[in-house]
Design a protein around this motif. Structure first.
Motif, PDB file in Angstrom:
ATOM      1  N   LYS A 140       0.883  -1.242  -0.229  1.00 51.56           N
ATOM      2  CA  LYS A 140       0.008  -0.072  -0.041  1.00 51.56           C
ATOM      3  C   LYS A 140       0.884   1.336  -0.029  1.00 51.56           C
ATOM      4  O   LYS A 140       1.931   1.076   0.639  1.00 51.56           O
ATOM      5  CB  LYS A 140      -0.852  -0.243   1.277  1.00 51.56           C
ATOM      6  N   PRO A 141       0.495   2.162  -0.674  1.00 50.01           N
ATOM      7  CA  PRO A 141      -0.843   2.595  -1.246  1.00 50.01           C
ATOM      8  C   PRO A 141      -1.046   2.554  -2.656  1.00 50.01           C
ATOM      9  O   PRO A 141      -1.887   2.614  -3.261  1.00 50.01           O
ATOM     10  CB  PRO A 141      -0.979   4.136  -0.890  1.00 50.01           C
ATOM     11  N   HIS A 142      -0.077   1.636  -3.281  1.00 52.44           N
ATOM     12  CA  HIS A 142       0.091   1.268  -4.786  1.00 52.44           C
ATOM     13  C   HIS A 142      -1.581   0.688  -5.120  1.00 52.44           C
ATOM     14  O   HIS A 142      -1.670  -0.203  -4.554  1.00 52.44           O
ATOM     15  CB  HIS A 142       1.155   0.510  -5.293  1.00 52.44           C
ATOM     16  N   VAL A 143      -1.831   1.133  -6.075  1.00 54.41           N
ATOM     17  CA  VAL A 143      -3.535   0.743  -6.497  1.00 54.41           C
ATOM     18  C   VAL A 143      -3.380  -0.625  -6.715  1.00 54.41           C
ATOM     19  O   VAL A 143      -4.357  -1.444  -6.723  1.00 54.41           O
ATOM     20  CB  VAL A 143      -4.093   1.416  -7.748  1.00 54.41           C
ATOM     21  N   LEU A 150     -14.240  -9.367  -5.714  1.00 54.30           N
ATOM     22  CA  LEU A 150     -15.188  -8.384  -4.918  1.00 54.30           C
ATOM     23  C   LEU A 150     -15.521  -7.241  -5.683  1.00 54.30           C
ATOM     24  O   LEU A 150     -14.858  -6.879  -6.706  1.00 54.30           O
ATOM     25  CB  LEU A 150     -14.276  -7.846  -3.891  1.00 54.30           C
ATOM     26  N   ASP A 151     -16.923  -6.717  -5.313  1.00 58.45           N
ATOM     27  CA  ASP A 151     -17.334  -5.630  -6.149  1.00 58.45           C
ATOM     28  C   ASP A 151     -16.829  -4.483  -5.238  1.00 58.45           C
ATOM     29  O   ASP A 151     -17.349  -4.110  -4.128  1.00 58.45           O
ATOM     30  CB  ASP A 151     -18.967  -5.665  -6.238  1.00 58.45           C
ATOM     31  N   PRO A 152     -15.866  -3.439  -5.836  1.00 55.96           N
ATOM     32  CA  PRO A 152     -15.351  -2.351  -5.004  1.00 55.96           C
ATOM     33  C   PRO A 152     -16.745  -1.531  -4.414  1.00 55.96           C
ATOM     34  O   PRO A 152     -16.474  -0.908  -3.188  1.00 55.96           O
ATOM     35  CB  PRO A 152     -14.741  -1.426  -6.080  1.00 55.96           C
ATOM     36  N   LEU A 182     -15.220  -2.112   1.645  1.00 55.97           N
ATOM     37  CA  LEU A 182     -14.984  -0.850   2.590  1.00 55.97           C
ATOM     38  C   LEU A 182     -13.403  -1.283   2.941  1.00 55.97           C
ATOM     39  O   LEU A 182     -13.222  -2.460   3.179  1.00 55.97           O
ATOM     40  CB  LEU A 182     -15.933  -0.791   3.849  1.00 55.97           C
ATOM     41  N   PHE A 183     -12.690  -0.291   2.918  1.00 55.75           N
ATOM     42  CA  PHE A 183     -11.095  -0.545   3.286  1.00 55.75           C
ATOM     43  C   PHE A 183     -11.097   0.520   4.427  1.00 55.75           C
ATOM     44  O   PHE A 183     -11.405   1.564   4.394  1.00 55.75           O
ATOM     45  CB  PHE A 183     -10.260  -0.234   2.292  1.00 55.75           C
ATOM     46  N   ALA A 200      -8.514   2.409  -6.423  1.00 55.72           N
ATOM     47  CA  ALA A 200      -9.274   1.217  -6.833  1.00 55.72           C
ATOM     48  C   ALA A 200     -10.614   1.007  -6.791  1.00 55.72           C
ATOM     49  O   ALA A 200     -11.155  -0.221  -7.055  1.00 55.72           O
ATOM     50  CB  ALA A 200      -8.549  -0.060  -5.981  1.00 55.72           C
ATOM     51  N   GLY A 201     -11.305   2.022  -6.592  1.00 52.83           N
ATOM     52  CA  GLY A 201     -12.798   2.148  -6.441  1.00 52.83           C
ATOM     53  C   GLY A 201     -13.551   1.708  -5.011  1.00 52.83           C
ATOM     54  O   GLY A 201     -14.762   1.294  -4.884  1.00 52.83           O
ATOM     55  N   LEU A 202     -12.556   1.442  -4.073  1.00 54.78           N
ATOM     56  CA  LEU A 202     -13.076   1.063  -2.746  1.00 54.78           C
ATOM     57  C   LEU A 202     -13.787   2.143  -2.084  1.00 54.78           C
ATOM     58  O   LEU A 202     -13.178   3.261  -2.085  1.00 54.78           O
ATOM     59  CB  LEU A 202     -11.942   0.453  -1.976  1.00 54.78           C
TER      60      LEU A 202
END
Length: 217
Positions: A157-160, A172-174, A178-179, A193-195
């Motif tokens: 992290k934080p690399h996508v 998983l559907d972003p 939740l992250f 990444a859409g999270l």
């Protein structure tokens, strides 16, 4: 988190350090200073640090090469492996309460849960030994559907890309994922990444209340 958003969430990816497991960067900074490393806030800090740490967390260098890097930074080839490991591991404090594990098990009954940690071989080995001593478990695998560690993924992290790999491997559907992390810079990569993201802004011992307050539990 808004209730409407919380209702959309089906999957949660947890960071480890200072979300579940307490760490203290200042302890490691002080220990590294004692080894003779100057300009410690430039060399090792929460938000940025020397590339040696990034390389170690992605297994681009071995523990032996990491230790040699510390010796070079301290300009002291007499430092022993044990001295370096002890200083590096001083960062690690532990899981504040077994109730945190109970909280994660409870969360895992409601969501698909995953662990995503920037880690390294020396810290990982210490943590595994600690979990055996303190909780009589061999690792964190029983708490999550899957646990991911940067040094095993050759990404951090934080690399996508690290988020995309977890998403892809687990279908998983972003939009439903939740992250949670204590580092704002890691949330940036997760958002790319859409999270959905939440900044853990409390002590790990308050994890359950944090999840309750954000309508997750």
């Amino acid at each position: 988190m808004e209730t409407v958003l919380a209702q959309k969430i089906k999957n949660i990816i947890f960071d480890y350090g200072n979300v579940i497991f307490e760490i203290d960067f200042s302890r490691a900074q002080n220990a590294l200073i004692q080894l003779g490393i100057p300009n410690i806030r430039e060399f090792f800090a929460h938000k940025s640090h020397n590339d040696i740490f990034n390389n170690f967390e992605t297994a681009a260098i071995t523990p032996a090469q990491f230790r040699d890097g510390i010796r070079n930074a301290a300009e002291n080839n007499a430092l022993t492996d044990q001295q370096i490991d002890d200083a590096w591991n001083s960062l690690l404090i532990g899981v504040p309460s077994s109730k945190i594990h109970d909280t994660l098990i409870k969360t895992g009954k409601k969501y698909r849960t995953f662990l995503l940690s920037n880690n390294n071989e020396i810290h990982y080995n210490w943590i595994v030994d600690y979990l055996k001593r303190e909780f009589n478990v061999s690792d964190n695998n029983h708490l999550f559907e899957k646990a991911y560690y940067s040094q095993q993924m050759f990404l951090r992290k934080p690399h996508v890309e690290i988020f995309e790999q977890v998403i892809k491997e687990n279908n998983l559907d972003p939009e439903e994922t939740l992250f949670i992390d204590d580092s704002p810079q890691h949330l940036v990569g997760a958002k790319q990444a859409g999270l959905h993201t939440l900044l853990m802004d409390r002590h790990p011992k308050e994890l359950e209340q944090f999840l309750i307050d954000h309508k997750i539990l």
